[in-house]
Design a protein around this motif. Structure first.
Motif, PDB file in Angstrom:
ATOM      1  N   ALA A 119       0.896  -1.198   0.034  1.00 32.89           N
ATOM      2  CA  ALA A 119      -0.108   0.040   0.003  1.00 32.89           C
ATOM      3  C   ALA A 119       0.825   1.174   0.105  1.00 32.89           C
ATOM      4  CB  ALA A 119      -1.045   0.049   1.348  1.00 32.89           C
ATOM      5  N   SER A 120       2.112   1.340  -0.762  1.00 31.15           N
ATOM      6  CA  SER A 120       2.833   2.403  -0.980  1.00 31.15           C
ATOM      7  C   SER A 120       3.481   3.094   0.330  1.00 31.15           C
ATOM      8  CB  SER A 120       2.128   3.534  -1.346  1.00 31.15           C
ATOM      9  OG  SER A 120       1.888   3.257  -2.847  1.00 31.15           O
ATOM     10  N   THR A 121       3.370   1.963   1.442  1.00 28.45           N
ATOM     11  CA  THR A 121       3.814   2.183   2.809  1.00 28.45           C
ATOM     12  C   THR A 121       5.499   2.820   2.734  1.00 28.45           C
ATOM     13  OG1 THR A 121       2.571   0.703   3.877  1.00 28.45           O
ATOM     14  CG2 THR A 121       4.440   1.397   5.246  1.00 28.45           C
ATOM     15  N   ILE A 147       6.686   5.230   1.005  1.00 29.53           N
ATOM     16  CA  ILE A 147       7.223   5.823  -0.322  1.00 29.53           C
ATOM     17  C   ILE A 147       6.607   7.034  -0.373  1.00 29.53           C
ATOM     18  CG2 ILE A 147       6.816   5.601  -2.736  1.00 29.53           C
ATOM     19  CD1 ILE A 147       6.392   2.594  -2.362  1.00 29.53           C
ATOM     20  N   ALA A 148       7.530   8.260  -0.747  1.00 31.12           N
ATOM     21  CA  ALA A 148       7.387   9.365  -0.797  1.00 31.12           C
ATOM     22  C   ALA A 148       8.110  10.133  -1.763  1.00 31.12           C
ATOM     23  CB  ALA A 148       7.752  10.110   0.521  1.00 31.12           C
ATOM     24  N   GLN A 149       8.117  11.570  -1.857  1.00 27.59           N
ATOM     25  CA  GLN A 149       8.938  12.023  -2.990  1.00 27.59           C
ATOM     26  C   GLN A 149      10.400  11.880  -2.582  1.00 27.59           C
ATOM     27  OE1 GLN A 149       8.365  13.792  -5.959  1.00 27.59           O
ATOM     28  NE2 GLN A 149       6.116  12.821  -5.840  1.00 27.59           N
ATOM     29  N   ALA A 150      10.718  11.998  -1.437  1.00 26.00           N
ATOM     30  CA  ALA A 150      12.124  11.663  -1.078  1.00 26.00           C
ATOM     31  C   ALA A 150      12.588  10.413  -1.101  1.00 26.00           C
ATOM     32  CB  ALA A 150      12.291  11.948   0.493  1.00 26.00           C
ATOM     33  N   SER A 151      11.621   9.346  -1.802  1.00 26.05           N
ATOM     34  CA  SER A 151      11.997   7.858  -1.797  1.00 26.05           C
ATOM     35  C   SER A 151      12.905   7.943  -3.153  1.00 26.05           C
ATOM     36  CB  SER A 151      11.015   6.878  -2.028  1.00 26.05           C
ATOM     37  OG  SER A 151      10.184   6.953  -1.038  1.00 26.05           O
ATOM     38  N   ALA A 189       2.907   6.759  -7.264  1.00 26.30           N
ATOM     39  CA  ALA A 189       2.083   6.441  -6.300  1.00 26.30           C
ATOM     40  C   ALA A 189       2.813   6.394  -4.810  1.00 26.30           C
ATOM     41  CB  ALA A 189       1.399   4.969  -6.466  1.00 26.30           C
ATOM     42  N   THR A 190       2.784   7.637  -4.279  1.00 25.82           N
ATOM     43  CA  THR A 190       3.470   7.669  -2.771  1.00 25.82           C
ATOM     44  C   THR A 190       2.476   7.385  -1.884  1.00 25.82           C
ATOM     45  OG1 THR A 190       2.701   9.994  -2.885  1.00 25.82           O
ATOM     46  CG2 THR A 190       4.909   9.636  -3.528  1.00 25.82           C
ATOM     47  N   TRP A 225      -3.348   7.489  -0.089  1.00 26.77           N
ATOM     48  CA  TRP A 225      -4.321   7.451   0.991  1.00 26.77           C
ATOM     49  C   TRP A 225      -4.823   8.979   1.413  1.00 26.77           C
ATOM     50  CZ3 TRP A 225      -6.071   3.159   1.852  1.00 26.77           C
ATOM     51  CH2 TRP A 225      -5.285   1.785   1.600  1.00 26.77           C
ATOM     52  N   ASP A 226      -4.221   9.982   0.694  1.00 21.68           N
ATOM     53  CA  ASP A 226      -5.011  11.268   1.353  1.00 21.68           C
ATOM     54  C   ASP A 226      -5.822  11.655   0.127  1.00 21.68           C
ATOM     55  OD1 ASP A 226      -5.008  13.877   1.916  1.00 21.68           O
ATOM     56  OD2 ASP A 226      -3.189  14.095   2.762  1.00 21.68           O
ATOM     57  N   ASP A 227      -7.137  11.851   0.464  1.00 24.06           N
ATOM     58  CA  ASP A 227      -7.978  12.303  -0.441  1.00 24.06           C
ATOM     59  C   ASP A 227      -7.948  13.548  -0.953  1.00 24.06           C
ATOM     60  OD1 ASP A 227      -8.916   9.575  -0.676  1.00 24.06           O
ATOM     61  OD2 ASP A 227     -10.782   9.814   0.791  1.00 24.06           O
ATOM     62  N   LYS A 228      -7.776  14.268   0.066  1.00 21.86           N
ATOM     63  CA  LYS A 228      -7.528  15.736  -0.190  1.00 21.86           C
ATOM     64  C   LYS A 228      -6.338  16.216  -1.048  1.00 21.86           C
ATOM     65  CE  LYS A 228      -9.994  17.465   4.166  1.00 21.86           C
ATOM     66  NZ  LYS A 228      -9.896  17.949   5.332  1.00 21.86           N
TER      67      LYS A 228
END
Length: 339
Positions: free
Chosen positions: A158-160, A162-166, A231-232, A237-240
């Motif tokens: 579930a992309s746990t 994973i961020a832009q910093a990845s 897909a971070t 997970w962040d709908d907003k």
């Protein structure tokens, strides 16, 4: 379709309440569990929910007392460990109990991003080049490294993490991110070739005979300049955040028949190579030259109403009720053929 006694297996915290408002439903973590159980009831099945955390005795008692024809498996972890879910399925196999979704061998192979890529590489299925960094081993620089790389945990889903910093562009950033994953999640780390391109998904279901679904795409329409499109954890997970930047999952457009067929063939090959069954979703990067790379295989993907897999199934012609019925049929069939 025959009417069955269905034990719906889930995490204890995800058992839907008996009463709730529409607003509570829309923001709930238990939407998948509710959607599946309500659909099973509408289909005429007798449904018994079972929530567990780390007590296998509860499952054994439920099997003995309820005597289900099939277990609808929505469990994604056991005792807080996401790599233990295959052991629950192994237990069901030992009990000769029919269940939905993937078999334990397929789950084990697919859950490990490094192991699965080694298997796919052996079968000449294109995957990004990668390096593995085991826990508790010193991270040493080598001439083999190239950049950019994207750093992930080998087993979390579930992309746990994973961020832009990845996405890293030098050894210092690579070392820092690998150490962060080691310390935060306690798993081995995989650093993959970062492939610029489209994020595509192909659903598939079946045991020996399989069916692929229409290609789906994670579309990024309003991302700021300089932000990489993948897909971070926030994207997932962040709908907003998704709404702000125009991120949505849609049927893929602008693919030729040849490109679509290539993706479906790779999906079937990967499904077979990893020994999967039931249903799964293959995640691809489709680069600017039209080459497809398998990022990972996702057995038992999300089946909440509106998720990619049910949406692509509906585009194929399977309404949600039909999809749930199909997963039941596949589980019954797998059990009969195994035993």
């Amino acid at each position: 379709m025959a009417k069955y006694k269905v034990l719906v297996l889930m995490h204890k915290s995800l058992i839907p309440p008996e009463d709730f408002t529409e607003e509570e439903y829309l923001s709930a973590d238990w939407k998948t569990e509710y959607d599946v159980m309500e659909t099973l009831r509408e289909l005429g099945h007798t449904v018994h929910p079972l929530g567990i955390v780390g007590n296998l005795e509860l499952l054994r008692n439920a099997l003995d007392e309820f005597k289900p024809h099939i277990v609808f498996n929505l469990l994604e972890e056991f005792d807080g460990n996401p790599t233990f879910d295959q052991h629950i399925v192994s237990y069901l196999e030992l009990k000769r109990q029919a269940y939905t979704g993937c078999n334990p061998r397929g789950l084990t192979l697919a859950r490990d991003k490094a192991l699965s890529k080694k298997i796919l590489t052996f079968h000449r299925i294109p995957v990004p080049k990668f390096f593995v960094f085991p826990k508790n081993q010193k991270i040493k620089e080598t001439k083999k490294f190239f950049y950019p790389l994207i750093v992930k945990t080998t087993t979390e889903e579930a992309s746990t993490g994973i961020a832009q910093a990845s996405v890293v562009n030098n050894f210092e950033a690579l070392k820092e991110r690998v150490e962060f994953i080691h310390e935060t999640y306690g798993t081995d780390v995989i650093a993959e070739q970062y492939i610029k391109g489209r994020e595509l998904y192909v659903g598939i279901f079946g045991n020996k005979r399989v069916t692929t679904l229409p290609v789906w795409e994670l579309e990024f329409t309003q991302m700021p300049k300089g932000v990489k499109k993948f897909a971070t954890e926030k994207v997932k997970w962040d709908d907003k955040y998704r709404e702000k930047y125009g991120i949505r999952s849609i049927r893929a457009a602008n693919l030729s028949e040849q490109e679509t067929e290539k993706l479906k063939i790779l999906t079937k090959k990967a499904y077979k190579a990893l020994g999967l069954s039931g249903y799964a979703r293959m995640d691809f990067r489709f680069d600017e030259n039209g080459k497809a790379y398998v990022l990972e295989a996702n057995p038992n993907p999300g089946i909440q109403c509106g998720d990619e897999f049910p949406e692509s199934a509906e585009a194929y012609g399977l309404k949600y009720k039909d999809l749930i019925s199909k997963l039941i049929t596949l589980g019954i069939s797998w059990n009969k053929n195994r035993h």
